[in-house]
Design a protein around this motif. Structure first.
Motif, PDB file in Angstrom:
ATOM      1  N   MET A 313     -50.490  26.838   5.669  1.00 38.79           N
ATOM      2  CA  MET A 313     -50.354  28.009   4.804  1.00 38.79           C
ATOM      3  C   MET A 313     -49.035  27.951   4.056  1.00 38.79           C
ATOM      4  O   MET A 313     -48.053  27.379   4.541  1.00 38.79           O
ATOM      5  N   GLY A 314     -49.024  28.540   2.860  1.00 38.91           N
ATOM      6  CA  GLY A 314     -47.828  28.546   2.035  1.00 38.91           C
ATOM      7  C   GLY A 314     -47.359  29.955   1.727  1.00 38.91           C
ATOM      8  O   GLY A 314     -48.158  30.889   1.672  1.00 38.91           O
ATOM      9  N   THR A 315     -46.056  30.094   1.497  1.00 39.57           N
ATOM     10  CA  THR A 315     -45.474  31.410   1.202  1.00 39.57           C
ATOM     11  C   THR A 315     -45.541  31.758  -0.272  1.00 39.57           C
ATOM     12  O   THR A 315     -45.401  32.917  -0.645  1.00 39.57           O
ATOM     13  N   GLY A 316     -45.724  30.738  -1.141  1.00 39.90           N
ATOM     14  CA  GLY A 316     -45.563  30.971  -2.555  1.00 39.90           C
ATOM     15  C   GLY A 316     -44.080  30.977  -2.899  1.00 39.90           C
ATOM     16  O   GLY A 316     -43.224  30.846  -2.025  1.00 39.90           O
ATOM     17  N   PRO A 317     -43.721  31.125  -4.178  1.00 40.69           N
ATOM     18  CA  PRO A 317     -42.307  31.115  -4.574  1.00 40.69           C
ATOM     19  C   PRO A 317     -41.525  32.242  -3.901  1.00 40.69           C
ATOM     20  O   PRO A 317     -42.026  33.366  -3.784  1.00 40.69           O
ATOM     21  N   LEU A 318     -40.318  31.944  -3.452  1.00 43.72           N
ATOM     22  CA  LEU A 318     -39.459  32.930  -2.799  1.00 43.72           C
ATOM     23  C   LEU A 318     -38.118  33.002  -3.507  1.00 43.72           C
ATOM     24  O   LEU A 318     -37.621  32.002  -4.041  1.00 43.72           O
ATOM     25  N   SER A 319     -37.525  34.169  -3.498  1.00 47.60           N
ATOM     26  CA  SER A 319     -36.196  34.339  -4.085  1.00 47.60           C
ATOM     27  C   SER A 319     -35.141  33.761  -3.159  1.00 47.60           C
ATOM     28  O   SER A 319     -35.384  33.539  -1.967  1.00 47.60           O
ATOM     29  N   ALA A 320     -33.978  33.472  -3.691  1.00 49.04           N
ATOM     30  CA  ALA A 320     -32.890  32.952  -2.877  1.00 49.04           C
ATOM     31  C   ALA A 320     -32.467  33.980  -1.838  1.00 49.04           C
ATOM     32  O   ALA A 320     -32.526  35.198  -2.071  1.00 49.04           O
ATOM     33  N   GLY A 321     -32.074  33.492  -0.658  1.00 49.83           N
ATOM     34  CA  GLY A 321     -31.626  34.367   0.412  1.00 49.83           C
ATOM     35  C   GLY A 321     -32.418  34.174   1.688  1.00 49.83           C
ATOM     36  O   GLY A 321     -33.199  33.228   1.820  1.00 49.83           O
ATOM     37  N   ARG A 322     -32.213  35.091   2.639  1.00 49.63           N
ATOM     38  CA  ARG A 322     -32.873  35.002   3.943  1.00 49.63           C
ATOM     39  C   ARG A 322     -34.187  35.763   3.925  1.00 49.63           C
ATOM     40  O   ARG A 322     -34.268  36.877   3.381  1.00 49.63           O
TER      41      ARG A 322
END
Length: 350
Positions: A313-322
């Motif tokens: 499974m994939g998260t898709g694009p994520l913003s920088a950070g935790r």
């Protein structure tokens, strides 16, 4: 030739051989390799039989119970062992069918960028097929349904295969006699045209047992489709004849287990990416159900896995950070297990 030289002969018999680490596989043609090697042992007057091997899961040769083939291979070994030791086929006293197939075609390309793919070592060419090996007390019609397409075979009493083409979708087999339903079995493993990774092992399920390996206590009390012939003395046999071969159960998996939580595992494949972070999620014990991926409490991905084995499974694009990633699991059968979550995975995207 061995006997002519005054030696004993030990004939190897096997189910299959597929080795992802070595990048090699042999074509077992469902249960044909198993049946053929036992026939060689009988026809050649072998003194012993070698089973290579009991639990070598890494090479796909295991006959020990597993989630991917339950006790189907072990039950078939018991039947042919009784035949070899006694010199005649055990009497079939109830109808049953063993369904074997791969979950992908031999030439299917995996979605994941796998570094090594298996190639055929030689001998029998790769075969994309589903086989229903029927144990029949009387002639009957066996129908194998794969991806909605049905193949029917009129089979005699005894042990005979019905073979159908492998295609994407669900797999099942039904036995009818004089227009009446006799037994049926549905594989818990669906066939996919887009596998996440290459997996060329044959999975198996029997109408006489559930699709998942049962505890030993449950397995010991179930009825048998055959009555083994009384053994006659045979030199150098390595094992005693089974009390019932093969044994099996008509009960559902829920009769052998109590509903409870599963352990959901979340393993990172390619994390910390602004494009997409990928994970493999799985549950132990491995039961059919659906997986979800939560990122910071929001569901971003869902995967239904009726074939067992978990999902990529994939998260898709994520913003920088935790970000906090959690895998969820919802069982297909609530009587087996309850919904469960994984331990949170902390993902840092640069």
């Amino acid at each position: 030739a061995a006997h002519a030289r005054g030696n004993l002969w030990m004939q190897p018999v096997s189910v299959q051989d597929e080795r992802p680490r070595a990048g090699l596989f042999d074509e077992a043609a469902n249960t044909q390799n198993l049946r053929d090697t036992w026939k060689v042992a009988r026809d050649g007057g072998a003194d012993w039989v070698l089973l290579p091997t009991w639990n070598d899961y890494a090479e796909g040769t295991a006959i020990a119970p597993s989630l991917r083939h339950g006790r189907a291979f072990l039950d078939l070994m018991a039947y042919y062992t009784a035949w070899f030791k006694s010199g005649r086929a055990p009497q079939i006293v109830r109808d049953g069918v063993y369904l074997t197939h791969r979950t992908q075609q031999a030439g299917a390309a995996p979605v994941f960028a796998q570094s090594k793919l298996m190639v055929l070592r030689g001998g029998t060419q790769a075969r994309d097929s589903v086989e229903a090996l029927a144990f029949l007390t009387a002639p009957a019609v066996v129908t194998v349904t794969v991806g909605g397409a049905a193949t029917s075979c009129a089979l005699p009493a005894g042990v005979s295969p019905c073979v159908a083409p492998l295609r994407p979708g669900s797999v099942s087999a039904d036995v009818t006699r004089s227009g009446a339903a006799v037994v049926s079995v549905v594989s818990p493993y669906e066939v996919t045209a887009t596998p996440y990774v290459q997996d060329l092992q044959y999975v198996a399920v029997s109408s006489l047992r559930s699709g998942i390996a049962q505890p030993a206590a449950a397995a010991s009390s179930v009825p048998s489709p055959t009555r083994p012939a009384q053994p006659t003395p045979r030199a150098s046999s390595t094992a005693s004849p089974p009390a019932a071969a093969p044994s099996g159960s008509a009960t559902s998996p829920s009769s052998a287990s109590t509903a409870g939580r599963v352990t959901v595992t979340l393993a990172a494949l390619a994390a910390s990416s602004t494009t997409e972070s990928r994970f493999v999620v799985s549950a132990t014990p491995d039961v059919p159900g659906s997986y979800g991926l939560l990122v910071d409490g929001a569901r971003v991905s869902v995967c239904v896995a009726p074939h067992l084995g978990g999902c990529g499974m994939g998260t898709g694009p994520l913003s920088a950070g935790r970000h906090t990633v959690i895998a969820t699991f919802a069982p297909a059968d609530p009587s087996l297990r309850v919904p469960s979550d994984s331990v949170p995975f902390v993902l840092t995207v640069p």
